[in-house]
Each structure stands twice: as C-alpha cells, then as structure tokens.
Motif scaffolding. Structure first.
Motif, PDB file in Angstrom:
ATOM      1  N   VAL A  26       0.817  -1.216   0.000  1.00 24.98           N
ATOM      2  CA  VAL A  26       0.000   0.000   0.000  1.00 24.98           C
ATOM      3  C   VAL A  26       0.848   1.263   0.000  1.00 24.98           C
ATOM      4  CG1 VAL A  26      -1.994  -1.079   1.106  1.00 24.98           C
ATOM      5  CG2 VAL A  26      -0.200  -0.054   2.528  1.00 24.98           C
ATOM      6  N   SER A  27       2.150   1.135   0.329  1.00 22.14           N
ATOM      7  CA  SER A  27       3.018   2.311   0.366  1.00 22.14           C
ATOM      8  C   SER A  27       4.470   1.840   0.439  1.00 22.14           C
ATOM      9  CB  SER A  27       2.666   3.204   1.562  1.00 22.14           C
ATOM     10  OG  SER A  27       3.376   4.439   1.504  1.00 22.14           O
ATOM     11  N   GLN A  28       5.374   2.785   0.741  1.00 22.08           N
ATOM     12  CA  GLN A  28       6.791   2.471   0.912  1.00 22.08           C
ATOM     13  C   GLN A  28       7.341   3.233   2.117  1.00 22.08           C
ATOM     14  OE1 GLN A  28       8.805   3.471  -2.733  1.00 22.08           O
ATOM     15  NE2 GLN A  28       8.085   1.650  -3.807  1.00 22.08           N
ATOM     16  N   VAL A  35       5.488  -1.234   2.267  1.00 20.46           N
ATOM     17  CA  VAL A  35       4.581  -1.339   3.409  1.00 20.46           C
ATOM     18  C   VAL A  35       3.436  -2.227   2.944  1.00 20.46           C
ATOM     19  CG1 VAL A  35       3.009  -0.100   4.942  1.00 20.46           C
ATOM     20  CG2 VAL A  35       5.197   0.929   4.299  1.00 20.46           C
ATOM     21  N   ARG A  36       3.333  -3.413   3.523  1.00 22.40           N
ATOM     22  CA  ARG A  36       2.408  -4.415   3.004  1.00 22.40           C
ATOM     23  C   ARG A  36       1.285  -4.698   4.003  1.00 22.40           C
ATOM     24  NH1 ARG A  36       5.980  -9.336   0.996  1.00 22.40           N
ATOM     25  NH2 ARG A  36       6.653  -9.248   3.183  1.00 22.40           N
ATOM     26  N   MET A  37       0.072  -4.705   3.513  1.00 25.97           N
ATOM     27  CA  MET A  37      -1.117  -4.935   4.321  1.00 25.97           C
ATOM     28  C   MET A  37      -1.581  -6.380   4.163  1.00 25.97           C
ATOM     29  SD  MET A  37      -4.828  -3.031   4.028  1.00 25.97           S
ATOM     30  CE  MET A  37      -5.345  -3.986   2.595  1.00 25.97           C
ATOM     31  N   ARG A 124      -3.176   8.143  -0.461  1.00 27.90           N
ATOM     32  CA  ARG A 124      -2.693   7.117  -1.405  1.00 27.90           C
ATOM     33  C   ARG A 124      -2.898   5.719  -0.825  1.00 27.90           C
ATOM     34  NH1 ARG A 124       2.046   9.333  -5.151  1.00 27.90           N
ATOM     35  NH2 ARG A 124       1.521  11.553  -5.096  1.00 27.90           N
ATOM     36  N   ILE A 125      -2.626   5.564   0.473  1.00 29.31           N
ATOM     37  CA  ILE A 125      -2.887   4.274   1.117  1.00 29.31           C
ATOM     38  C   ILE A 125      -4.374   3.961   1.075  1.00 29.31           C
ATOM     39  CG2 ILE A 125      -2.868   3.056   3.339  1.00 29.31           C
ATOM     40  CD1 ILE A 125      -0.259   4.517   3.994  1.00 29.31           C
ATOM     41  N   ALA A 126      -5.204   4.963   1.426  1.00 26.82           N
ATOM     42  CA  ALA A 126      -6.651   4.770   1.407  1.00 26.82           C
ATOM     43  C   ALA A 126      -7.136   4.377   0.016  1.00 26.82           C
ATOM     44  CB  ALA A 126      -7.347   6.039   1.879  1.00 26.82           C
ATOM     45  N   ASN A 127      -6.566   4.980  -1.010  1.00 25.79           N
ATOM     46  CA  ASN A 127      -6.952   4.665  -2.380  1.00 25.79           C
ATOM     47  C   ASN A 127      -6.643   3.216  -2.727  1.00 25.79           C
ATOM     48  OD1 ASN A 127      -7.541   5.317  -5.329  1.00 25.79           O
ATOM     49  ND2 ASN A 127      -5.376   4.763  -5.453  1.00 25.79           N
TER      50      ASN A 127
END
Length: 339
Positions: A26-28, A35-37, A124-127
């Motif tokens: 979802v991010s870095q 950054v993994r969900m 961006r994470i929410a998207n």
C-alpha cells in the motif's frame, strides 16, 4: 442460476473455491521498502455477495483484528456462497507503532477514504485499500474500539436512512444501533456513498483483546453471513431487544467541567436514571469534589477508563432509550457488558 465469480485485485486473482493470503503493498518506507497490508480472500464455490471485514484503521484498535482473523482462519467456510475479503490491519504503520494515526504522515486513515492516487500519503494508502478491496464488494463491516482511555459497549453505527445499510446493521444483532451517516472520509461513509453499504462496529477499548466482546462480535458476523446468504448453515441472531438511537437530542457526550481525578460510579452498558451521580471528580486532596449527574435517563454506551481529566474531557457517552427498552433495563439494571 448465478455463477460464482473470481475476485480480482491489482496483481492477483482468487477463483471460486480458493483462499489466498496476500501481503498487498500500500506504500513504501523512507528506505523504499514496501509497506504491506495483510489480506485474506476466501472465495466460496457457490455464488453469493461479497463482504469485506476491516479492522485497525486506527492502529491501536485491536479487538476487531482478532474478529477478522478468526473468521478468516478458524471458521469452517466450506459451504461459503460468495466472497469474504478479510483485512485485519488497514493501518499497518500505525499498528506497528501502536498508534492511532499513521505515524509518518500524522493523518487519520479513517478520514482519508476513498483516497486519491496523486494526493497525500494517507490518501494514497486509502486509495489502494478502497479501490482493490472495498469497492469490489457488496457490503462491509468496519471494526473499531474507543480511543485510548475510554471504552465502548458493543454497538453498531450506521446510516439507518439507507434501507440497505439498515438491513446490514440490524442483522449484526447488537442491542444498540446509533443512527448517523458518519463523517466524510470515514470508511463506512465513503463505502456506502460508493454503493457498498457499510456499518461501523464499536467494541471495547484500545490496546487489548477483550475476549467476551470478540466472541459477541463473532456472533454478529455469523448473523450477517446468514442474513445475506453467505453461510447457508448459519442462522440470523436476535439479541433479545434492540434500540435505535436517532437524533442529537437522544445522545450526548458528557464532559468534565473541572480538572482532577475521576471516580466512575457506573460501567459501560449501565442503565442510569436522570439525576444519578455518574462520576465524581476530585482534586488530589479530595477537598474539592464535583459530582456529575445524568442529565436524562438512558444507557451508558461509552465511559472513561483513564481517571485523569481536565475541563472539556469526555466522561461518558449517554443515549436515551424508548419507553419499552427503558422498562426492560429498569428490571435488570442494564447490560452485562464487561469483558
């Protein structure tokens, strides 16, 4: 007859009859690491609706994490008709730091939905979450607890003016439903507006697992699966009684008018009458005391856990009850809602 559908997301596909555990990026980090969900997608062999289960949009709210994990990994879902999209930890950076908000961005993820791919880090994470795992679903359950220092009885918050949301809220089978459409940017508000009826489930306090509340929430999830045909072997649960709280005059946060140390006289779920002393605030010498009384007869949905307050701090969340529910609670003294 409708056929079961594959569930697809960016970079993956889960066919009917398959279960997949995903670590979705979802991010870095500052070092460029992902950054993994964690997401578990259980796609039943039979056709049916898609339901997402989400928790820890606030990284310190843990009760829902265990609810989602147990549904995904301990339940027998062999006869599942439809798809479960299980997201036990939405706010991964906050979860790791044990903080409510996204620690790097200092933003509330649950005010950032549906997100944007060209905006702040939080959006961006929410998207990524919304586009891949929320928007493809038909219904959603979003699990929360109170913020630290307070605790909530198990209840649902939902836009009861929307018939689809009202059906979902009632099927979760809590005693109390608080009607509201929710603030903009929250997962339940934005998902519902996007055509995915979603409710918030509030339960307990931050930073801990409360087994009794988790078990009762699992009953609610199973009831939802029964209501919408995802688990043919399950039955819709009736909680015994239900009250729907609608309108600002039916609920209030009672706040401290003095600073000091608080002695709460009632627990969450307690029935109180107008004029009852809910708590007492005193200075360190106990020479100056302020007694806080209930302004009306009702139910304590949320109460303070941290006994330190200054003027303006919330002490409890009190809601009015209809006459029938009030008589029932007068007979038994409230709800046994302690974990």
């Amino acid at each position: 007859m409708d056929e079961a559908r594959p569930f697809t997301y960016d970079g993956g596909r889960v066919d009917p009859g398959e279960t997949e555990n995903v670590r979705y990026t979802v991010s870095q980090t500052y070092l460029g690491d992902p950054v993994r969900m964690p997401v578990t997608i259980v796609n039943g062999e039979g056709a049916g609706p898609r339901l997402f289960l989400a928790a820890a949009a606030h990284g310190d709210e843990l009760n829902g994490v265990e609810v989602v994990r147990e549904v995904a990994h301990e339940w027998d879902l062999a006869d599942l008709c439809g798809t479960l999209v299980c997201c036990p930890v939405l706010n991964v950076p906050g979860f790791i730091a044990q903080q409510r908000y996204l620690p790097v961005y200092d933003r509330d993820l649950n005010r950032s939905f549906p997100g944007r791919d060209d905006s702040t880090g939080a959006k961006r994470i929410a998207n990524e979450i919304f586009r891949n795992f929320v928007a493809p679903c038909d219904y959603g359950l979003d699990f929360h607890t109170s913020t630290r220092g307070r605790t909530n009885m198990l209840h649902v918050r939902a836009d009861m003016a929307d018939e689809r949301v009202a059906r979902l809220a009632k099927s979760f089978a809590t005693n109390v439903v608080i009607a509201s459409d929710g603030p903009g940017g929250t997962l339940r508000r934005e998902a519902t507006d996007a055509g995915v009826p979603t409710v918030t489930v509030e339960m307990g306090e931050a930073h801990r697992f409360q087994r009794d509340l988790i078990d009762r929430a699992l009953v609610g999830v199973r009831s939802v699966l029964a209501e919408f045909g995802l688990l043919p072997s399950a039955s819709v649960h009736w909680p015994g009684w239900r009250t729907i709280i609608d309108g600002s005059d039916e609920k209030t946060w009672i706040r401290a008018d003095a600073g000091g140390l608080v002695d709460m006289h009632f627990d969450r779920g307690a029935f109180v009458e107008a004029g009852d002393p809910i708590c007492t605030i005193a200075n360190p010498f106990k020479t100056d005391r302020t007694v806080v009384e209930a302004p009306f007869t009702g139910l304590l949905v949320g109460v303070l856990e941290n006994p330190l307050v200054y003027p303006g701090n919330p002490l409890c969340h009190l809601v009015k009850l209809d006459d029938r529910t009030q008589r029932a609670l007068e007979r038994n003294g409230g709800i046994d809602d302690r974990a």
